[in-house]
Each structure stands twice: as C-alpha cells, then as structure tokens.
Scaffold this motif. Structure first.
Motif, PDB file in Angstrom:
ATOM      1  N   THR A   6      11.980  10.507  -2.428  1.00  0.00           N
ATOM      2  CA  THR A   6      12.345  11.790  -3.027  1.00  0.00           C
ATOM      3  C   THR A   6      12.073  11.769  -4.525  1.00  0.00           C
ATOM      4  O   THR A   6      11.472  12.707  -5.066  1.00  0.00           O
ATOM      5  CB  THR A   6      13.829  12.104  -2.761  1.00  0.00           C
ATOM      6  N   THR A   7      12.458  10.702  -5.186  1.00  0.00           N
ATOM      7  CA  THR A   7      12.213  10.581  -6.620  1.00  0.00           C
ATOM      8  C   THR A   7      10.722  10.589  -6.917  1.00  0.00           C
ATOM      9  O   THR A   7      10.256  11.284  -7.831  1.00  0.00           O
ATOM     10  CB  THR A   7      12.847   9.281  -7.165  1.00  0.00           C
ATOM     11  N   ALA A   8       9.955   9.830  -6.143  1.00  0.00           N
ATOM     12  CA  ALA A   8       8.504   9.790  -6.356  1.00  0.00           C
ATOM     13  C   ALA A   8       7.878  11.150  -6.111  1.00  0.00           C
ATOM     14  O   ALA A   8       7.022  11.598  -6.877  1.00  0.00           O
ATOM     15  CB  ALA A   8       7.874   8.741  -5.440  1.00  0.00           C
ATOM     16  N   ARG A   9       8.290  11.832  -5.055  1.00  0.00           N
ATOM     17  CA  ARG A   9       7.740  13.145  -4.712  1.00  0.00           C
ATOM     18  C   ARG A   9       8.011  14.146  -5.827  1.00  0.00           C
ATOM     19  O   ARG A   9       7.125  14.887  -6.247  1.00  0.00           O
ATOM     20  CB  ARG A   9       8.330  13.621  -3.383  1.00  0.00           C
ATOM     21  N   VAL A  10       9.229  14.157  -6.347  1.00  0.00           N
ATOM     22  CA  VAL A  10       9.577  15.087  -7.428  1.00  0.00           C
ATOM     23  C   VAL A  10       8.782  14.755  -8.684  1.00  0.00           C
ATOM     24  O   VAL A  10       8.218  15.642  -9.334  1.00  0.00           O
ATOM     25  CB  VAL A  10      11.099  15.055  -7.709  1.00  0.00           C
ATOM     26  N   THR A  33     -11.740   5.230  -3.384  1.00  0.00           N
ATOM     27  CA  THR A  33     -11.799   4.906  -4.814  1.00  0.00           C
ATOM     28  C   THR A  33     -10.493   5.217  -5.527  1.00  0.00           C
ATOM     29  O   THR A  33     -10.331   4.853  -6.687  1.00  0.00           O
ATOM     30  CB  THR A  33     -12.940   5.686  -5.508  1.00  0.00           C
ATOM     31  N   TYR A  34      -9.574   5.884  -4.852  1.00  0.00           N
ATOM     32  CA  TYR A  34      -8.300   6.252  -5.470  1.00  0.00           C
ATOM     33  C   TYR A  34      -7.424   5.023  -5.677  1.00  0.00           C
ATOM     34  O   TYR A  34      -7.420   4.099  -4.871  1.00  0.00           O
ATOM     35  CB  TYR A  34      -7.542   7.255  -4.608  1.00  0.00           C
ATOM     36  N   TYR A  35      -6.648   5.034  -6.739  1.00  0.00           N
ATOM     37  CA  TYR A  35      -5.668   3.990  -6.999  1.00  0.00           C
ATOM     38  C   TYR A  35      -4.495   4.190  -6.047  1.00  0.00           C
ATOM     39  O   TYR A  35      -4.018   5.314  -5.877  1.00  0.00           O
ATOM     40  CB  TYR A  35      -5.193   4.064  -8.458  1.00  0.00           C
ATOM     41  N   LYS A  36      -4.061   3.130  -5.416  1.00  0.00           N
ATOM     42  CA  LYS A  36      -2.951   3.217  -4.461  1.00  0.00           C
ATOM     43  C   LYS A  36      -1.818   2.313  -4.921  1.00  0.00           C
ATOM     44  O   LYS A  36      -2.044   1.291  -5.548  1.00  0.00           O
ATOM     45  CB  LYS A  36      -3.433   2.812  -3.077  1.00  0.00           C
ATOM     46  N   PHE A  37      -0.588   2.711  -4.590  1.00  0.00           N
ATOM     47  CA  PHE A  37       0.569   1.904  -4.947  1.00  0.00           C
ATOM     48  C   PHE A  37       1.628   2.058  -3.866  1.00  0.00           C
ATOM     49  O   PHE A  37       1.550   2.955  -3.030  1.00  0.00           O
ATOM     50  CB  PHE A  37       1.142   2.317  -6.313  1.00  0.00           C
ATOM     51  N   PHE A  96       4.626   0.364   7.037  1.00  0.00           N
ATOM     52  CA  PHE A  96       4.068   1.498   6.310  1.00  0.00           C
ATOM     53  C   PHE A  96       2.835   1.124   5.487  1.00  0.00           C
ATOM     54  O   PHE A  96       2.139   2.002   4.995  1.00  0.00           O
ATOM     55  CB  PHE A  96       5.129   2.121   5.398  1.00  0.00           C
ATOM     56  N   LEU A  97       2.590  -0.159   5.317  1.00  0.00           N
ATOM     57  CA  LEU A  97       1.436  -0.609   4.545  1.00  0.00           C
ATOM     58  C   LEU A  97       0.203  -0.822   5.396  1.00  0.00           C
ATOM     59  O   LEU A  97      -0.886  -0.981   4.882  1.00  0.00           O
ATOM     60  CB  LEU A  97       1.773  -1.902   3.780  1.00  0.00           C
ATOM     61  N   GLN A  98       0.371  -0.831   6.716  1.00  0.00           N
ATOM     62  CA  GLN A  98      -0.747  -1.041   7.607  1.00  0.00           C
ATOM     63  C   GLN A  98      -1.566   0.234   7.735  1.00  0.00           C
ATOM     64  O   GLN A  98      -1.021   1.329   7.798  1.00  0.00           O
ATOM     65  CB  GLN A  98      -0.262  -1.455   8.990  1.00  0.00           C
ATOM     66  N   ALA A  99      -2.875   0.080   7.805  1.00  0.00           N
ATOM     67  CA  ALA A  99      -3.739   1.223   8.069  1.00  0.00           C
ATOM     68  C   ALA A  99      -3.584   1.611   9.528  1.00  0.00           C
ATOM     69  O   ALA A  99      -3.234   0.771  10.376  1.00  0.00           O
ATOM     70  CB  ALA A  99      -5.194   0.878   7.759  1.00  0.00           C
ATOM     71  N   ALA A 100      -3.838   2.859   9.837  1.00  0.00           N
ATOM     72  CA  ALA A 100      -3.726   3.331  11.221  1.00  0.00           C
ATOM     73  C   ALA A 100      -4.578   2.461  12.138  1.00  0.00           C
ATOM     74  O   ALA A 100      -5.737   2.196  11.854  1.00  0.00           O
ATOM     75  CB  ALA A 100      -4.158   4.783  11.303  1.00  0.00           C
ATOM     76  N   GLY A 101      -3.981   2.008  13.216  1.00  0.00           N
ATOM     77  CA  GLY A 101      -4.709   1.214  14.190  1.00  0.00           C
ATOM     78  C   GLY A 101      -4.699  -0.279  13.918  1.00  0.00           C
ATOM     79  O   GLY A 101      -5.182  -1.055  14.726  1.00  0.00           O
TER      80      GLY A 101
END
Length: 103
Positions: A6-10, A33-37, A96-101
């Motif tokens: 919620t904090t991150a979304r806001v 190419t996007y930065y991910k965290f 939640f860190l795993q890619a789909a599949g």
C-alpha cells in the motif's frame, strides 16, 4: 507480497506508476530493460501481520480468531504449515519473485 504494498503503491502513484494495465502494452523486450526491485520483510513480523490482516479484520468469522490467548495464532500457524500459500498473505516471499511458469 504484503510487504508495504500500500505504501509503495501510494508513493509510486505520485510518479504516474499506478496502472498495471499500461505495463501490459509495453513490448516484452522493452520491459526487460526496466529496473526492477522487491520489498522483503522479516518473516516473523510478516506472519503476525498476516494473522492480523486475515483474522483480526474478519473477527469471529475467521476460523482461527482468538484474541484472548495464543491459540488463534497457533492454529493459524498449523493451518499455514499444512497448507502453504493458501492466502497471498502467507505465501513464501520467494513465490512472488519467481517468473510465471518457473519453480
């Protein structure tokens, strides 16, 4: 994964980052190419927070609800150990860190 979402979304909404549907329109090669965290929480604090989120808000309708002793959270722990990831609040953070599949 229930780690300050919620904090991150806001916070991100102030910078225009609020619509996940927009991301689906970006070509996969560009997305790579996007930065991910990721946010990672202390597992014990996250578990207690999950109990509060799932049970204390539902009150007596929650099968684990017991505010007078530790029985409620003990039953919550036992159920979660027997049924991993039965609710997004109790899934292992690595899930939640795993890619789909991927496993």
């Amino acid at each position: 994964p229930k780690a300050g979402s919620t904090t991150a979304r806001v916070t991100l909404s102030y910078f225009g980052g609020k619509d996940w549907q927009l991301l689906q329109n970006v070509p996969p090669a560009t997305r790579m190419t996007y930065y991910k965290f990721a946010f990672v929480r202390d597992p014990l604090k996250r578990f207690v927070s999950a109990y509060a989120e799932v049970c204390l808000k539902l009150g007596p309708a929650c099968a684990f609800y017991d505010v007078t002793s530790l029985r409620g959270i003990s039953r919550f722990l036992e159920y979660t150990q027997a049924n991993p990831c039965w609710d997004e609040h109790v899934c292992d953070q690595a899930f939640f860190l795993q890619a789909a599949g991927e496993e």
